[in-house]
Design a protein around this motif. Sequence first.
Motif, mmCIF file in Angstrom:
data_model
loop_
_atom_site.group_PDB
_atom_site.id
_atom_site.type_symbol
_atom_site.label_atom_id
_atom_site.label_comp_id
_atom_site.label_asym_id
_atom_site.label_seq_id
_atom_site.Cartn_x
_atom_site.Cartn_y
_atom_site.Cartn_z
ATOM 1 N N LYS A 268 -8.647 24.002 -10.839
ATOM 2 C CA LYS A 268 -9.126 24.924 -9.800
ATOM 3 C C LYS A 268 -10.553 24.577 -9.372
ATOM 4 N N ILE A 269 -11.422 24.300 -10.347
ATOM 5 C CA ILE A 269 -12.816 23.967 -10.030
ATOM 6 C C ILE A 269 -12.900 22.591 -9.391
ATOM 7 N N LEU A 270 -12.130 21.622 -9.895
ATOM 8 C CA LEU A 270 -12.140 20.287 -9.289
ATOM 9 C C LEU A 270 -11.681 20.357 -7.832
ATOM 10 N N LYS A 271 -10.711 21.204 -7.559
ATOM 11 C CA LYS A 271 -10.246 21.376 -6.178
ATOM 12 C C LYS A 271 -11.362 21.941 -5.295
ATOM 13 N N ILE A 272 -12.096 22.917 -5.824
ATOM 14 C CA ILE A 272 -13.226 23.483 -5.075
ATOM 15 C C ILE A 272 -14.272 22.408 -4.812
ATOM 16 N N LEU A 273 -14.558 21.598 -5.828
ATOM 17 C CA LEU A 273 -15.553 20.529 -5.659
ATOM 18 C C LEU A 273 -15.109 19.538 -4.589
ATOM 19 N N LYS A 274 -13.832 19.239 -4.535
ATOM 20 C CA LYS A 274 -13.328 18.336 -3.494
ATOM 21 C C LYS A 274 -13.533 18.929 -2.112
ATOM 22 N N THR A 275 -13.365 20.258 -1.986
ATOM 23 C CA THR A 275 -13.587 20.889 -0.677
ATOM 24 C C THR A 275 -15.060 20.849 -0.278
ATOM 25 N N LEU A 276 -15.943 20.686 -1.265
ATOM 26 C CA LEU A 276 -17.377 20.557 -0.988
ATOM 27 C C LEU A 276 -17.763 19.108 -0.683
ATOM 28 N N ASP A 277 -16.773 18.250 -0.587
ATOM 29 C CA ASP A 277 -16.999 16.837 -0.303
ATOM 30 C C ASP A 277 -17.750 16.122 -1.422
ATOM 31 N N VAL A 278 -17.479 16.548 -2.664
ATOM 32 C CA VAL A 278 -17.991 15.818 -3.818
ATOM 33 C C VAL A 278 -17.191 14.524 -3.876
ATOM 34 N N GLN A 279 -17.876 13.400 -4.041
ATOM 35 C CA GLN A 279 -17.213 12.100 -3.948
ATOM 36 C C GLN A 279 -16.570 11.617 -5.234
ATOM 37 N N GLY A 280 -16.902 12.262 -6.377
ATOM 38 C CA GLY A 280 -16.294 11.750 -7.585
ATOM 39 C C GLY A 280 -16.452 12.628 -8.794
ATOM 40 N N TYR A 281 -15.629 12.325 -9.786
ATOM 41 C CA TYR A 281 -15.621 13.043 -11.053
ATOM 42 C C TYR A 281 -15.206 12.098 -12.171
ATOM 43 N N CYS A 282 -15.911 12.220 -13.308
ATOM 44 C CA CYS A 282 -15.498 11.591 -14.558
ATOM 45 C C CYS A 282 -15.765 12.571 -15.684
#
Length: 151
Positions: free
Chosen positions: A98-112
């Motif tokens: 759920k949080i990763l999806k929100i971050l994607k909507t904020l145009d965050v370019q990546g996650y590890c």
Amino acid sequence: MTKDRIELLIVDNDPIFRLGFATALAAYPDFEIISQANDLNHALFELEQGIIPDLLVIEVNFQYFVKQKGIALKLCRQIRRKYDSLPIFVLSYSSKPKILKILKTLDVQGYCNKGTDIETIVGAMRSIVGGEVYWQKTKVSTNNFWQTNLS
């Protein structure tokens, strides 16, 4: 014109993690940590002072997201609004969809995940600065400890 170094602003509330991450990155001469912050408010202050990195690396404390009723999310939105071309890379232990999806909507370019080996993290950061998107796949194990170790 290409830069010799990728400048980073590291945001994490754990000073020991920031020290370890900085120490690990010292082995990669194309990275330079130009500033560190212990939270998103401090990071926003640094940005407003003109410290603009090539990549903002943040720990999104998912517990903080929930307990503070979205303050961290609002700060992420504010950073994205004011610095729309600044690439953001999330480095966190948690990977709640759920949080990763929100971050994607904020145009965050990546996650590890923080437990990822440094070579993978460095590769992800280089990709993001190069204009790509990097979202590490999360693994969900259905085996419990005893099934895994007693099989």
